[in-house]
Design a protein around this motif. Structure first.
Motif, PDB file in Angstrom:
ATOM      1  N   ALA A 393       0.829  -1.207   0.000  1.00 27.09           N
ATOM      2  CA  ALA A 393       0.000   0.000   0.000  1.00 27.09           C
ATOM      3  C   ALA A 393       0.863   1.257   0.000  1.00 27.09           C
ATOM      4  CB  ALA A 393      -0.932  -0.002   1.209  1.00 27.09           C
ATOM      5  N   LEU A 394       1.968   1.218   0.732  1.00 30.00           N
ATOM      6  CA  LEU A 394       2.880   2.367   0.724  1.00 30.00           C
ATOM      7  C   LEU A 394       3.396   2.619  -0.686  1.00 30.00           C
ATOM      8  CD1 LEU A 394       5.054   1.652   3.928  1.00 30.00           C
ATOM      9  CD2 LEU A 394       2.922   2.957   3.750  1.00 30.00           C
ATOM     10  N   GLN A 395       3.754   1.546  -1.378  1.00 31.45           N
ATOM     11  CA  GLN A 395       4.252   1.682  -2.745  1.00 31.45           C
ATOM     12  C   GLN A 395       3.171   2.258  -3.665  1.00 31.45           C
ATOM     13  OE1 GLN A 395       7.494   0.344  -4.191  1.00 31.45           O
ATOM     14  NE2 GLN A 395       8.012   0.772  -2.063  1.00 31.45           N
ATOM     15  N   GLU A 396       1.949   1.752  -3.521  1.00 32.73           N
ATOM     16  CA  GLU A 396       0.860   2.215  -4.380  1.00 32.73           C
ATOM     17  C   GLU A 396       0.553   3.693  -4.163  1.00 32.73           C
ATOM     18  OE1 GLU A 396      -0.870   0.714  -6.833  1.00 32.73           O
ATOM     19  OE2 GLU A 396       0.542  -0.950  -6.655  1.00 32.73           O
ATOM     20  N   ALA A 397       0.582   4.119  -2.912  1.00 31.65           N
ATOM     21  CA  ALA A 397       0.233   5.506  -2.603  1.00 31.65           C
ATOM     22  C   ALA A 397       1.370   6.474  -2.917  1.00 31.65           C
ATOM     23  CB  ALA A 397      -0.161   5.629  -1.134  1.00 31.65           C
ATOM     24  N   LEU A 398       2.611   6.069  -2.638  1.00 28.26           N
ATOM     25  CA  LEU A 398       3.733   6.996  -2.770  1.00 28.26           C
ATOM     26  C   LEU A 398       4.387   6.965  -4.140  1.00 28.26           C
ATOM     27  CD1 LEU A 398       5.459   6.488   0.713  1.00 28.26           C
ATOM     28  CD2 LEU A 398       3.634   8.077   0.070  1.00 28.26           C
ATOM     29  N   ALA A 399       4.266   5.839  -4.849  1.00 28.50           N
ATOM     30  CA  ALA A 399       4.891   5.738  -6.167  1.00 28.50           C
ATOM     31  C   ALA A 399       3.890   5.443  -7.277  1.00 28.50           C
ATOM     32  CB  ALA A 399       5.966   4.651  -6.158  1.00 28.50           C
ATOM     33  N   GLY A 400       2.778   4.803  -6.923  1.00 26.87           N
ATOM     34  CA  GLY A 400       1.837   4.374  -7.952  1.00 26.87           C
ATOM     35  C   GLY A 400       0.711   5.344  -8.244  1.00 26.87           C
ATOM     36  N   GLY A 401       0.603   6.413  -7.462  1.00 30.39           N
ATOM     37  CA  GLY A 401      -0.423   7.420  -7.725  1.00 30.39           C
ATOM     38  C   GLY A 401      -1.768   7.141  -7.099  1.00 30.39           C
ATOM     39  N   ALA A 402      -1.909   6.055  -6.344  1.00 28.33           N
ATOM     40  CA  ALA A 402      -3.187   5.748  -5.702  1.00 28.33           C
ATOM     41  C   ALA A 402      -3.413   6.668  -4.508  1.00 28.33           C
ATOM     42  CB  ALA A 402      -3.209   4.296  -5.250  1.00 28.33           C
ATOM     43  N   SER A 403      -4.662   6.919  -4.195  1.00 33.60           N
ATOM     44  CA  SER A 403      -4.977   7.686  -2.990  1.00 33.60           C
ATOM     45  C   SER A 403      -4.721   6.805  -1.775  1.00 33.60           C
ATOM     46  CB  SER A 403      -6.437   8.120  -3.007  1.00 33.60           C
ATOM     47  OG  SER A 403      -7.295   6.986  -2.842  1.00 33.60           O
ATOM     48  N   PRO A 404      -4.456   7.394  -0.609  1.00 37.16           N
ATOM     49  CA  PRO A 404      -4.281   6.581   0.592  1.00 37.16           C
ATOM     50  C   PRO A 404      -5.452   5.647   0.840  1.00 37.16           C
ATOM     51  CG  PRO A 404      -3.490   8.794   1.013  1.00 37.16           C
ATOM     52  CD  PRO A 404      -4.146   8.823  -0.342  1.00 37.16           C
TER      53      PRO A 404
END
Length: 417
Positions: A393-404
């Motif tokens: 989830a950290l990767q998705e939010a910080l690098a992948g552009g997903a919202s928290p």
């Protein structure tokens, strides 16, 4: 985390926790576990040991303490290292086959996985006492009411800050998230970022995020709770606004320390194992304070880091010798000595309190150990799967552009699958 390694964790972990990199174990030891080396030419018993310490100061200290305790017990102990990512699956396979090394030092959140295989010797059934140890440390080494692992020293996380930069900016160390964000903004200039942390896709990333996650009131059974979203929103804001580098998704805790030491970050989240290295940099003036919390009245809750000693099943004679070595390693004197040399905190509460008085740098870490959580306390053997979902989830939010919210909702689905 892990560590989780001292500069590795991490750390263990130290271990994802304990809490924590091991390389170059001998082929004979890695292929045949505890039976690979039973005696030398003199007929003395030789015990095998395996850990993931791949960097100083732990990997430079562990051989000495093993030799010391081995001599006291009347055995030789062969020290082997293996990278944590390889160590865990190898030891799980060895545990299932009852071919573990005689002694293993593993990140504390991994202990319950090994104990559940039936491949470990109960330390409590062999006379090891946990009297005087922090409750969270006892919990980290327990499985189904028995103690299978005990840590001589532990670690947690705190906030390091560059005193010169803070003085120049007229700032005092932050205690709340709002202050942390404001200070990080003020201290970001040119190539220097206000803060550095690790959001890498390993247990180290989860370990670093958990103080913010838990201090917000979140829990590992509900990864997408409003409190969890609040914590990840803080990290995403720091990265999106440029106060933390986008490279945090690739940085280990050792990388974070290197950025701080080089002056590329005014603050960093890291553990006490970095103190011996940083204290050797005479040009760097730094301080350490507890991890900032959402509001001033909120308690700081850090994950318990560090590694636990455990004994693999072999035969009664070898097990007795291995247990005797562990007892030596866990003696109060050796625990304090190990903690000082490796940058850890003694597991014994009284010893830790005495160390806090003599070493003010450790005081913030020791304060937080009192409220630290064992990473397996909520979930037991399910923790590694949930931790994987969390660092993804950290990767998705910080690098992948997903919202928290989206990243954590996906993590909750992944953890529950």
């Amino acid at each position: 985390m892990t560590k989780s390694s001292r500069r590795t964790l991490a750390l263990a972990s130290a271990a994802s926790i304990a809490l924590l990199a091991m390389a170059g174990c001998s082929s004979s030891a890695s292929s045949s576990g505890s039976t690979s080396s039973s005696s030398g030419s003199s007929g003395a018993v030789t015990l095998t040991e395996m850990d993931y310490y791949g960097s100083a100061p732990q990997n430079t200290q562990i051989a000495g303490v093993l030799n010391q305790c081995g001599a006291q017990v009347g055995v030789k102990v062969t020290h082997q290292e293996q990278p944590r990512a390889q160590l865990v699956p190898k030891l799980l396979q060895d545990a299932a086959a009852r071919s573990l090394p005689d002694l293993i030092l593993v990140d504390n959140p991994d202990l319950q996985q090994f104990a559940s295989t039936g491949g470990l010797v109960s330390l409590s059934a062999n006379g090891l006492t946990t009297t005087g140890l922090y409750p969270s440390i006892v919990s980290a080494g327990s499985y189904q009411g028995q103690t299978y692992g005990i840590a001589p020293g532990v670690n947690d996380l705190a906030l390091y800050y560059n005193k010169d930069l803070f003085t120049k900016a007229g700032l005092t160390p932050p205690t709340t998230w709002a202050q942390l964000t404001a200070d990080a903004k003020t201290l970001t200039s040119g190539s220097r970022r206000g803060i550095a942390f690790s959001a890498v896709a390993t247990e180290e990333g989860s370990f670093q995020f958990e103080p913010f996650f838990w201090s917000a009131g979140a829990d590992l059974k509900n990864l997408d709770s409003p409190q969890a979203v609040q914590a990840l929103t803080l990290w995403k804001t720091l990265v999106t606004d440029g106060y933390a580098s986008k490279s945090v998704v690739n940085w280990t805790q050792a990388d974070v320390e290197a950025q701080f030491q080089a002056g590329n970050a005014a603050m960093m989240v890291n553990g006490p194992w970095q103190l011996p290295v940083l204290n050797g940099v005479t040009s760097l003036h730094f301080g350490v304070v507890p991890i900032p919390v959402p509001a001033a009245s909120d308690p700081a809750v850090s994950p318990l880091g560090g590694e636990v000693w455990a004994v693999g099943h072999s035969n009664p004679g070898r097990e007795a010798k291995a247990v005797a070595v562990v007892k030596c390693l866990l003696s109060p004197a050796n625990s304090v000595e190990w903690s000082k040399d490796a940058g850890y905190i003694p597991s014994n509460e009284t010893a830790a309190a005495q160390l806090a008085k003599s070493d003010p740098q450790l005081a913030p870490f020791i304060t937080e150990v009192g409220t630290a959580k064992a990473r397996t306390a909520e979930l037991g053997t399910a923790y590694p799967k949930v931790s994987t979902a969390l660092y993804n989830a950290l990767q998705e939010a910080l690098a992948g552009g997903a919202s928290p919210q989206a990243a954590l909702s996906q993590a909750q689905s992944q953890a529950g699958a």
